[in-house]
Design a protein around this motif. Structure first.
Motif, PDB file in Angstrom:
ATOM      1  N   TYR A  80      -2.758  -1.683  -2.578  1.00 56.58           N
ATOM      2  CA  TYR A  80      -1.596  -0.845  -2.302  1.00 56.58           C
ATOM      3  C   TYR A  80      -1.214  -0.919  -0.835  1.00 56.58           C
ATOM      4  O   TYR A  80      -2.069  -1.106   0.043  1.00 56.58           O
ATOM      5  CB  TYR A  80      -1.889   0.619  -2.650  1.00 56.58           C
ATOM      6  N   SER A  81       0.061  -0.722  -0.586  1.00 58.02           N
ATOM      7  CA  SER A  81       0.506  -0.532   0.778  1.00 58.02           C
ATOM      8  C   SER A  81       0.028   0.836   1.254  1.00 58.02           C
ATOM      9  O   SER A  81      -0.317   1.712   0.445  1.00 58.02           O
ATOM     10  CB  SER A  81       2.033  -0.597   0.853  1.00 58.02           C
ATOM     11  N   ASP A  82       0.032   1.027   2.552  1.00 60.56           N
ATOM     12  CA  ASP A  82      -0.395   2.333   3.086  1.00 60.56           C
ATOM     13  C   ASP A  82       0.512   3.448   2.577  1.00 60.56           C
ATOM     14  O   ASP A  82       0.052   4.556   2.299  1.00 60.56           O
ATOM     15  CB  ASP A  82      -0.361   2.301   4.616  1.00 60.56           C
ATOM     16  N   SER A  83       1.802   3.158   2.425  1.00 61.08           N
ATOM     17  CA  SER A  83       2.734   4.197   1.988  1.00 61.08           C
ATOM     18  C   SER A  83       2.530   4.566   0.515  1.00 61.08           C
ATOM     19  O   SER A  83       2.868   5.671   0.097  1.00 61.08           O
ATOM     20  CB  SER A  83       4.172   3.762   2.227  1.00 61.08           C
ATOM     21  N   ALA A  84       1.989   3.649  -0.265  1.00 67.70           N
ATOM     22  CA  ALA A  84       1.792   3.898  -1.695  1.00 67.70           C
ATOM     23  C   ALA A  84       0.417   4.461  -2.018  1.00 67.70           C
ATOM     24  O   ALA A  84       0.244   5.122  -3.050  1.00 67.70           O
ATOM     25  CB  ALA A  84       2.004   2.603  -2.473  1.00 67.70           C
ATOM     26  N   LYS A  85      -0.529   4.211  -1.150  1.00 72.52           N
ATOM     27  CA  LYS A  85      -1.910   4.594  -1.420  1.00 72.52           C
ATOM     28  C   LYS A  85      -2.026   6.099  -1.631  1.00 72.52           C
ATOM     29  O   LYS A  85      -1.507   6.897  -0.856  1.00 72.52           O
ATOM     30  CB  LYS A  85      -2.781   4.157  -0.241  1.00 72.52           C
ATOM     31  N   GLY A  86      -2.690   6.470  -2.714  1.00 77.43           N
ATOM     32  CA  GLY A  86      -2.897   7.874  -3.007  1.00 77.43           C
ATOM     33  C   GLY A  86      -1.781   8.529  -3.791  1.00 77.43           C
ATOM     34  O   GLY A  86      -1.963   9.633  -4.323  1.00 77.43           O
ATOM     35  N   ARG A  87      -0.625   7.880  -3.867  1.00 78.59           N
ATOM     36  CA  ARG A  87       0.509   8.453  -4.619  1.00 78.59           C
ATOM     37  C   ARG A  87       0.930   7.572  -5.795  1.00 78.59           C
ATOM     38  O   ARG A  87       1.401   8.084  -6.810  1.00 78.59           O
ATOM     39  CB  ARG A  87       1.707   8.635  -3.683  1.00 78.59           C
ATOM     40  N   PHE A  88       0.776   6.274  -5.643  1.00 79.60           N
ATOM     41  CA  PHE A  88       1.210   5.334  -6.686  1.00 79.60           C
ATOM     42  C   PHE A  88      -0.017   4.720  -7.352  1.00 79.60           C
ATOM     43  O   PHE A  88      -1.050   4.510  -6.714  1.00 79.60           O
ATOM     44  CB  PHE A  88       2.056   4.217  -6.086  1.00 79.60           C
ATOM     45  N   THR A  89       0.133   4.400  -8.639  1.00 78.68           N
ATOM     46  CA  THR A  89      -0.929   3.738  -9.383  1.00 78.68           C
ATOM     47  C   THR A  89      -0.336   2.590 -10.174  1.00 78.68           C
ATOM     48  O   THR A  89       0.621   2.779 -10.940  1.00 78.68           O
ATOM     49  CB  THR A  89      -1.625   4.699 -10.340  1.00 78.68           C
ATOM     50  N   ILE A  90      -0.888   1.412  -9.976  1.00 79.51           N
ATOM     51  CA  ILE A  90      -0.447   0.242 -10.728  1.00 79.51           C
ATOM     52  C   ILE A  90      -1.455  -0.039 -11.836  1.00 79.51           C
ATOM     53  O   ILE A  90      -2.666   0.110 -11.637  1.00 79.51           O
ATOM     54  CB  ILE A  90      -0.272  -0.975  -9.795  1.00 79.51           C
ATOM     55  N   SER A  91      -0.935  -0.409 -12.994  1.00 76.98           N
ATOM     56  CA  SER A  91      -1.804  -0.734 -14.124  1.00 76.98           C
ATOM     57  C   SER A  91      -1.109  -1.813 -14.951  1.00 76.98           C
ATOM     58  O   SER A  91       0.066  -2.105 -14.735  1.00 76.98           O
ATOM     59  CB  SER A  91      -2.093   0.504 -14.973  1.00 76.98           C
ATOM     60  N   ARG A  92      -1.850  -2.383 -15.880  1.00 76.60           N
ATOM     61  CA  ARG A  92      -1.255  -3.417 -16.727  1.00 76.60           C
ATOM     62  C   ARG A  92      -1.870  -3.358 -18.111  1.00 76.60           C
ATOM     63  O   ARG A  92      -3.002  -2.900 -18.285  1.00 76.60           O
ATOM     64  CB  ARG A  92      -1.439  -4.804 -16.111  1.00 76.60           C
ATOM     65  N   ASP A  93      -1.117  -3.863 -19.083  1.00 80.88           N
ATOM     66  CA  ASP A  93      -1.589  -3.994 -20.449  1.00 80.88           C
ATOM     67  C   ASP A  93      -1.315  -5.437 -20.858  1.00 80.88           C
ATOM     68  O   ASP A  93      -0.172  -5.790 -21.173  1.00 80.88           O
ATOM     69  CB  ASP A  93      -0.868  -3.005 -21.367  1.00 80.88           C
ATOM     70  N   ASN A  94      -2.336  -6.253 -20.829  1.00 80.84           N
ATOM     71  CA  ASN A  94      -2.140  -7.672 -21.128  1.00 80.84           C
ATOM     72  C   ASN A  94      -1.737  -7.905 -22.581  1.00 80.84           C
ATOM     73  O   ASN A  94      -1.081  -8.898 -22.893  1.00 80.84           O
ATOM     74  CB  ASN A  94      -3.402  -8.465 -20.785  1.00 80.84           C
ATOM     75  N   ALA A  95      -2.110  -6.995 -23.463  1.00 82.71           N
ATOM     76  CA  ALA A  95      -1.715  -7.135 -24.870  1.00 82.71           C
ATOM     77  C   ALA A  95      -0.209  -6.917 -25.042  1.00 82.71           C
ATOM     78  O   ALA A  95       0.394  -7.435 -25.983  1.00 82.71           O
ATOM     79  CB  ALA A  95      -2.491  -6.165 -25.736  1.00 82.71           C
ATOM     80  N   LYS A  96       0.373  -6.154 -24.130  1.00 80.38           N
ATOM     81  CA  LYS A  96       1.815  -5.866 -24.211  1.00 80.38           C
ATOM     82  C   LYS A  96       2.624  -6.637 -23.166  1.00 80.38           C
ATOM     83  O   LYS A  96       3.832  -6.435 -23.043  1.00 80.38           O
ATOM     84  CB  LYS A  96       2.055  -4.362 -24.026  1.00 80.38           C
ATOM     85  N   ASN A  97       1.948  -7.483 -22.399  1.00 81.89           N
ATOM     86  CA  ASN A  97       2.630  -8.260 -21.346  1.00 81.89           C
ATOM     87  C   ASN A  97       3.435  -7.354 -20.422  1.00 81.89           C
ATOM     88  O   ASN A  97       4.581  -7.660 -20.058  1.00 81.89           O
ATOM     89  CB  ASN A  97       3.552  -9.320 -21.961  1.00 81.89           C
ATOM     90  N   THR A  98       2.847  -6.243 -20.043  1.00 80.85           N
ATOM     91  CA  THR A  98       3.575  -5.246 -19.267  1.00 80.85           C
ATOM     92  C   THR A  98       2.721  -4.747 -18.110  1.00 80.85           C
ATOM     93  O   THR A  98       1.517  -4.526 -18.270  1.00 80.85           O
ATOM     94  CB  THR A  98       3.987  -4.064 -20.164  1.00 80.85           C
ATOM     95  N   VAL A  99       3.381  -4.556 -16.980  1.00 82.73           N
ATOM     96  CA  VAL A  99       2.756  -3.945 -15.820  1.00 82.73           C
ATOM     97  C   VAL A  99       3.516  -2.659 -15.510  1.00 82.73           C
ATOM     98  O   VAL A  99       4.721  -2.579 -15.720  1.00 82.73           O
ATOM     99  CB  VAL A  99       2.732  -4.909 -14.606  1.00 82.73           C
ATOM    100  N   TYR A 100       2.779  -1.668 -15.028  1.00 84.45           N
ATOM    101  CA  TYR A 100       3.344  -0.338 -14.800  1.00 84.45           C
ATOM    102  C   TYR A 100       3.145   0.092 -13.349  1.00 84.45           C
ATOM    103  O   TYR A 100       2.220  -0.363 -12.669  1.00 84.45           O
ATOM    104  CB  TYR A 100       2.659   0.685 -15.706  1.00 84.45           C
ATOM    105  N   LEU A 101       4.013   0.982 -12.919  1.00 83.17           N
ATOM    106  CA  LEU A 101       3.837   1.619 -11.623  1.00 83.17           C
ATOM    107  C   LEU A 101       4.117   3.104 -11.805  1.00 83.17           C
ATOM    108  O   LEU A 101       5.256   3.505 -12.035  1.00 83.17           O
ATOM    109  CB  LEU A 101       4.773   1.027 -10.566  1.00 83.17           C
ATOM    110  N   GLN A 102       3.072   3.893 -11.729  1.00 78.30           N
ATOM    111  CA  GLN A 102       3.212   5.347 -11.799  1.00 78.30           C
ATOM    112  C   GLN A 102       3.373   5.864 -10.380  1.00 78.30           C
ATOM    113  O   GLN A 102       2.509   5.630  -9.530  1.00 78.30           O
ATOM    114  CB  GLN A 102       1.988   5.969 -12.462  1.00 78.30           C
ATOM    115  N   MET A 103       4.462   6.548 -10.142  1.00 80.36           N
ATOM    116  CA  MET A 103       4.759   7.038  -8.795  1.00 80.36           C
ATOM    117  C   MET A 103       4.798   8.561  -8.814  1.00 80.36           C
ATOM    118  O   MET A 103       5.608   9.152  -9.538  1.00 80.36           O
ATOM    119  CB  MET A 103       6.103   6.473  -8.313  1.00 80.36           C
ATOM    120  N   ASN A 104       3.941   9.177  -8.033  1.00 78.17           N
ATOM    121  CA  ASN A 104       3.862  10.629  -7.932  1.00 78.17           C
ATOM    122  C   ASN A 104       4.188  11.073  -6.514  1.00 78.17           C
ATOM    123  O   ASN A 104       4.179  10.260  -5.583  1.00 78.17           O
ATOM    124  CB  ASN A 104       2.464  11.111  -8.314  1.00 78.17           C
TER     125      ASN A 104
END
Length: 119
Positions: free
Chosen positions: A59-83
């Motif tokens: 993560y970038s410093d600005s994203a650390k602690g607030r954003f979470t990246i995840s992926r589902d290889n079965a769905k060919n999808t990557v996510y970004l949860q931003m809080n």
């Protein structure tokens, strides 16, 4: 190859958004996936990345602690949860696919999704 982002929109400061990026035309599971953003008048900047099997996230410093990246290889999808979103998070958010981290020159880019954070 297509990377299609979705989930952007308008949210108040302090709120949350969840972005998705659906990939097609590539063997998704072998690519490191990342999120970048570009605010008006600024250069595109790295937000976060996740390796092929989700073994490592970055993560970038600005994203650390607030954003979470995840992926589902079965769905060919990557996510970004931003809080805890801030007005300075306003930007077009892009997903990208690259061979490895750091993602200095991703091979593929999506078209982007607008995120606007109001006061």
């Amino acid at each position: 190859v297509q990377l299609v982002e979705s989930g952007g929109g308008l949210v108040q400061a302090g709120g949350s958004l969840s972005l998705s990026c659906a990939a097609s035309g590539l063997t998704f599971s072998i690519w490191t996936m990342g999120w970048f953003r570009q605010a008006p008048g600024k250069e595109r900047e790295f937000v976060g990345a996740i390796t092929r099997r989700s073994s490592n996230t970055y993560y970038s410093d600005s994203a650390k602690g607030r954003f979470t990246i995840s992926r589902d290889n079965a769905k060919n999808t990557v996510y970004l949860q931003m809080n805890s979103l801030k007005p300075e998070d306003t930007a077009i958010y892009y997903c990208a696919a690259g061979p490895r981290y750091p993602m200095t020159t991703p091979n593929y880019w999506g078209q982007g999704t607008q995120v606007t954070v109001s006061l």
